[in-house]
Design an enzyme around this catalytic site. Structure first.
Site, PDB file in Angstrom:
ATOM      1  CG  ASN A 144      -0.251  -0.193   2.389  1.00 52.99           C
ATOM      2  OD1 ASN A 144       0.337   1.077   2.863  1.00 52.99           O
ATOM      3  ND2 ASN A 144      -0.489  -1.175   3.134  1.00 52.99           N
ATOM      4  CG  ASP A 174       2.524  -5.102   2.306  1.00 54.42           C
ATOM      5  OD1 ASP A 174       3.726  -5.057   2.265  1.00 54.42           O
ATOM      6  OD2 ASP A 174       1.996  -3.782   2.546  1.00 54.42           O
ATOM      7  CB  SER A 226      -5.616  -4.961  -7.368  1.00 54.15           C
ATOM      8  OG  SER A 226      -4.888  -3.746  -7.408  1.00 54.15           O
ATOM      9  N   GLY A 235      -6.917  -8.982  -3.660  1.00 52.29           N
ATOM     10  CA  GLY A 235      -7.351  -9.464  -2.359  1.00 52.29           C
ATOM     11  C   GLY A 235      -7.989  -8.190  -1.757  1.00 52.29           C
TER      12      GLY A 235
HETATM   13  P1  ADP Z   1      -3.944  -6.232  -2.482  1.00 48.93           P
HETATM   14  O1  ADP Z   1      -4.277  -5.241  -1.462  1.00 48.93           O
HETATM   15  O2  ADP Z   1      -3.512  -5.693  -3.932  1.00 48.93           O
HETATM   16  O3  ADP Z   1      -5.734  -6.720  -3.079  1.00 48.93           O
HETATM   17  P2  ADP Z   1      -3.855  -8.623  -1.085  1.00 48.93           P
HETATM   18  O4  ADP Z   1      -2.160  -8.947  -0.662  1.00 48.93           O
HETATM   19  O5  ADP Z   1      -4.920  -8.321  -0.279  1.00 48.93           O
HETATM   20  O6  ADP Z   1      -3.277  -7.437  -1.949  1.00 48.93           O
HETATM   21  O7  ADP Z   1      -3.997  -9.860  -2.224  1.00 48.93           O
HETATM   22  C1  ADP Z   1      -3.400  -9.834  -3.571  1.00 48.93           C
HETATM   23  C2  ADP Z   1      -3.367 -11.286  -3.973  1.00 48.93           C
HETATM   24  O8  ADP Z   1      -2.135 -12.068  -3.251  1.00 48.93           O
HETATM   25  C3  ADP Z   1      -4.638 -11.976  -3.489  1.00 48.93           C
HETATM   26  O9  ADP Z   1      -4.929 -12.901  -4.715  1.00 48.93           O
HETATM   27  C4  ADP Z   1      -4.254 -12.748  -2.401  1.00 48.93           C
HETATM   28  O10 ADP Z   1      -4.953 -14.062  -2.586  1.00 48.93           O
HETATM   29  C5  ADP Z   1      -2.816 -13.141  -2.809  1.00 48.93           C
HETATM   30  N1  ADP Z   1      -1.711 -13.410  -1.529  1.00 48.93           N
HETATM   31  C6  ADP Z   1      -1.916 -13.173  -0.319  1.00 48.93           C
HETATM   32  N2  ADP Z   1      -0.977 -13.777   0.383  1.00 48.93           N
HETATM   33  C7  ADP Z   1      -0.136 -14.320  -0.492  1.00 48.93           C
HETATM   34  C8  ADP Z   1       1.048 -14.815  -0.493  1.00 48.93           C
HETATM   35  N3  ADP Z   1       1.677 -15.316   0.578  1.00 48.93           N
HETATM   36  N4  ADP Z   1       1.730 -15.261  -1.595  1.00 48.93           N
HETATM   37  C9  ADP Z   1       1.232 -15.137  -2.646  1.00 48.93           C
HETATM   38  N5  ADP Z   1      -0.142 -14.508  -3.044  1.00 48.93           N
HETATM   39  C10 ADP Z   1      -0.541 -14.148  -1.835  1.00 48.93           C
END
Ligand code: ADP
Length: 173
Positions: free
Chosen positions: A24, A34, A122, A124
């Protein structure tokens, strides 16, 4: 020639020259991928993010842009932080999502990274529909002129994996 590969799993377990973080704009960590990157990357990543906030990015990293830090304890040389757009029902922010992939590859080229692992930016907490996020991701990487040899999409769940697979290997019937 850039090869696209797909992996289902946790991006913090990947080995690559650069691992992209769906950050972010504060650059100071958050949830989802993140949080996982900061947890496994350790304090060196956060320390460098804090330095960026104190110098070039006083107001934070703008949406669609990318910046690199050390990868700390991750099995990578760099983390490339990029800020995806929050999904909007009323406004088309596709260009900003495409820009995340484009700018991350530009930073990767500057660093000389040959292998780059991306999450589904984006899709998630930021609410972007994963099928559309996959379409933009794959199209943008294919259209970007880069020296990166392998772009690896690391998808956390089956639905995201299938969405990316549908873009990389379109069905002919
Ligand atoms: P954003 O705020 O950009 O949506 P998120 O982290 O919430 O970011 O989600 C982005 C994508 O990353 C989603 O598809 C989520 O399922 C995925 N994600 C979450 N944790 C991990 C991880 N450890 N490795 C790979 N992908 C992940």
């Amino acid at each position: 020639m850039t090869t696209l590969t797909l992996v289902r799993g946790d991006i913090t377990r990947e080995s690559a020259d650069a691992i992209v973080n769906a950050a972010n704009s504060s650059l100071l960590g958050g949830g989802g991928v993140d949080g996982a990157i900061h947890r496994r990357g350790g304090p060196a990543v956060l320390e460098e993010c804090r330095r960026l906030r104190a110098s070039s990015y006083g107001k934070g990293l703008p949406t669609g842009r990318a910046v690199a830090t050390t990868a700390g304890d991750l099995d990578a040389r760099w983390v490339i932080h990029t800020v995806g757009p929050v999904w909007s029902d009323t406004e088309d922010r596709s260009d900003l999502l495409a820009s995340c992939y484009r700018e991350s590859l530009r930073v990767a080229d500057e660093l000389g990274a040959a292998t780059v692992a991306f999450p589904a930016i984006s899709t998630g907490v930021y609410g972007w529909p994963v099928e559309d996020g996959a379409r933009i991701a794959v199209r943008t990487v294919r259209e970007t002129d880069t020296s990166v040899r392998e772009v690896r999409f690391v998808l956390f769940d089956e639905r995201a994996y299938e969405a990316f697979a549908a873009q990389v290997r379109p069905r002919t019937r």
